[in-house]
Design an enzyme around this catalytic site. Structure first.
Site, mmCIF file in Angstrom:
data_model
loop_
_atom_site.group_PDB
_atom_site.id
_atom_site.type_symbol
_atom_site.label_atom_id
_atom_site.label_comp_id
_atom_site.label_asym_id
_atom_site.label_seq_id
_atom_site.Cartn_x
_atom_site.Cartn_y
_atom_site.Cartn_z
ATOM 1 N N CYS A 257 14.929 4.490 -7.128
ATOM 2 C CA CYS A 257 15.354 5.100 -8.381
ATOM 3 C C CYS A 257 15.233 4.093 -9.519
ATOM 4 C CB CYS A 257 16.768 5.641 -8.289
ATOM 5 S SG CYS A 257 17.972 4.409 -7.775
ATOM 6 N N GLN B 265 7.053 1.170 15.977
ATOM 7 C CA GLN B 265 8.388 0.554 15.899
ATOM 8 C C GLN B 265 9.013 0.352 17.283
ATOM 9 O OE1 GLN B 265 9.780 -0.741 13.242
ATOM 10 N NE2 GLN B 265 8.498 0.097 11.615
HETATM 11 N N1 PMP Z 1 3.926 3.959 11.801
HETATM 12 C C1 PMP Z 1 5.184 3.511 11.692
HETATM 13 C C2 PMP Z 1 6.271 4.192 12.476
HETATM 14 C C3 PMP Z 1 5.484 2.432 10.853
HETATM 15 O O1 PMP Z 1 6.750 2.008 10.741
HETATM 16 C C4 PMP Z 1 4.428 1.818 10.131
HETATM 17 C C5 PMP Z 1 4.705 0.654 9.187
HETATM 18 N N2 PMP Z 1 5.830 0.801 8.386
HETATM 19 C C6 PMP Z 1 3.130 2.321 10.283
HETATM 20 C C7 PMP Z 1 2.920 3.385 11.128
HETATM 21 C C8 PMP Z 1 1.974 1.712 9.554
HETATM 22 O O2 PMP Z 1 1.709 0.410 10.013
HETATM 23 P P1 PMP Z 1 0.721 -0.541 9.196
HETATM 24 O O3 PMP Z 1 1.272 -0.618 7.809
HETATM 25 O O4 PMP Z 1 0.799 -1.849 9.909
HETATM 26 O O5 PMP Z 1 -0.616 0.066 9.230
#
Ligand code: PMP
Length: 397
Positions: free
Chosen positions: A337, A191
């Site tokens: 929910c 992120q």
């Molecule tokens: N780590 C973090 C902090 C994420 O936000 C995400 C995706 N939401 C992932 C790992 C996994 O990434 P991906 O679904 O592209 O494998």
């Protein structure tokens, strides 16, 4: 450009949606799409093939490796291409489980993504430690140092910034503390990449990233690991120096790098401070106009694109998402929910929120293409839905 997306294509009955869920996935940037489509035609060979067509694809892949290494500040051979951050995170934890001593432990924060926490529970049962963050959602570096003074894990993992709250984690200080204590350091930078500069991440032993969070395609990412051996998760061919079997996704990798380079140039040009202001104006209005709303991580350093708010209480928080969706806004909640089974966000509960409050969270996450007008429209949408909810909540006369 605007974040308003005609989805599905315009001849369908849906109205355009204002998309505020970029932390889940971001639309592919046109430049990345162009790179992808050119690469599909240009690099038709398998990078492992012995002929010139294969060699051409291999060269393109290695040039991309050099570019990423340059951005992160590491050696090109430290980069392994993967299918995304989930695979990269699993690869690190699998590697640690296979290569470290039987009694070795793995520590992370209690607010990591499930693609870190679940493999840890699987590979390090009873040998994992999930450290709670402070009430603002960041890991306390003083507490971490105090823990390291008593005991040491084989590896410590800390995400660069949190996907639910946008709270920035003290990964640079954690890396320093690990170096001083001879502990390997792993950073899930999924992120962070494309929103803050990548420079310096290469100093971590392991770093994971995923292209679709910053305008690249889905299903491609990378792991930065110490040059040389990592215990492969996927076995088969000898691709990626034996570290990850499977034919590499050349167009995907090239498109990912095109998106990342573009984002890095936006950061270098200073295009993000205006976005901090749009986000802050949105927050100020929400807090002023919605009685009982609370900003998550209010006193912490937060990513410019993410707003996590505890909204006024309703019988079921899913209502907010459904009503906003109907009104043309895509946002998400930390709890589900819909089936009557409320599961509050582990991030909010780790921050000390009671499950009832953790269930009140809504996340608004913008992208580089989100405009100031989009933020204002999003605010108008929230206020309108709030009015509707208040009307429903009014006792019958
Ligand atoms: N780590 C973090 C902090 C994420 O936000 C995400 C995706 N939401 C992932 C790992 C996994 O990434 P991906 O679904 O592209 O494998």
């Amino acid at each position: 450009m605007t974040a308003r997306i005609a989805f599905p294509p315009s001849n369908f009955y849906f109205r355009p949606v204002l998309y505020f869920d970029h932390n889940a996935t971001s639309p592919m940037h046109p430049a990345a799409k162009e790179t992808w489509s050119e690469a599909v035609d240009r690099y038709i060979g398998n990078p492992s093939s012995p002929h010139r067509v294969g060699d051409r694809a291999d060269k393109a892949l290695n040039e991309a490796r050099e570019k990423l290494a340059d951005l992160l500040g590491c050696h090109p051979q430290d980069i392994v291409w993967t299918s995304g951050a989930t695979e990269a995170n699993n690869l690190v934890i699998h590697h640690a489980a296979v290569s470290k001593a039987e009694f070795a432990t793995f520590w992370t924060s209690g607010i990591e993504h499930p693609s870190v926490m679940e493999p840890m529970r699987h590979h390090f049962p009873k040998r994992n430690l999930f450290m709670p963050p402070d009430e603002d959602g960041a890991l306390s570096i003083d507490k971490l140092k105090a823990s390291l003074a008593r005991r040491r894990p084989a590896i410590l993992g800390l995400m660069a910034s949190n996907n639910e709250t946008g709270v920035v984690q003290p990964w640079q200080d954690a890396l320093k503390a690990c170096r001083e204590n001879n502990v390997e350091f792993f950073c899930d930078a999924t992120q962070w990449l494309g929103k803050r500069p990548a420079d310096g991440l290469g100093k971590c032993d392991f770093v994971s990233g995923s292209a679709h969070k910053f305008g690249g395609p889905r299903g491609v990412g990378f792991l930065k690991c110490p040059e040389g051996k990592i215990e492969p998760l996927l076995r088969g061919g000898s691709q990626e120096e034996g570290r990850r079997a499977g034919t590499e996704n050349v167009p995907g990798v090239l498109a990912m790098m095109s998106a990342l380079e573009l984002r890095e140039s936006q950061l270098a040009k200073g295009e993000h401070p205006s976005r901090v202001k749009w986000r802050d104006d949105f927050i100020d209005s929400i807090l002023e106009k919605l009685a009982g709303a609370e900003l998550v991580g209010a006193d912490a350093d937060r990513m410019w694109n993410t707003v996590s708010v505890l909204m006024p209480q309703t019988d079921c928080q899913q209502r907010w998402v459904v009503k906003l969706d109907k009104a043309g806004f895509a946002v998400t909640t930390g709890s589900a929910c819909a089936s009557g089974k409320e599961e509050p966000s582990h991030v909010l509960t780790a921050m000390g929120h009671a499950p009832k409050d953790a269930g009140r969270v809504l996340r608004f996450s913008s992208g580089w293409e989100t405009t100031e007008a989009d933020w204002l429209d999003m605010l108008a949408g929230v206020l309108k839905v709030n009015e509707e909810m208040e009307a429903i909540a009014e006792p019958a006369a």
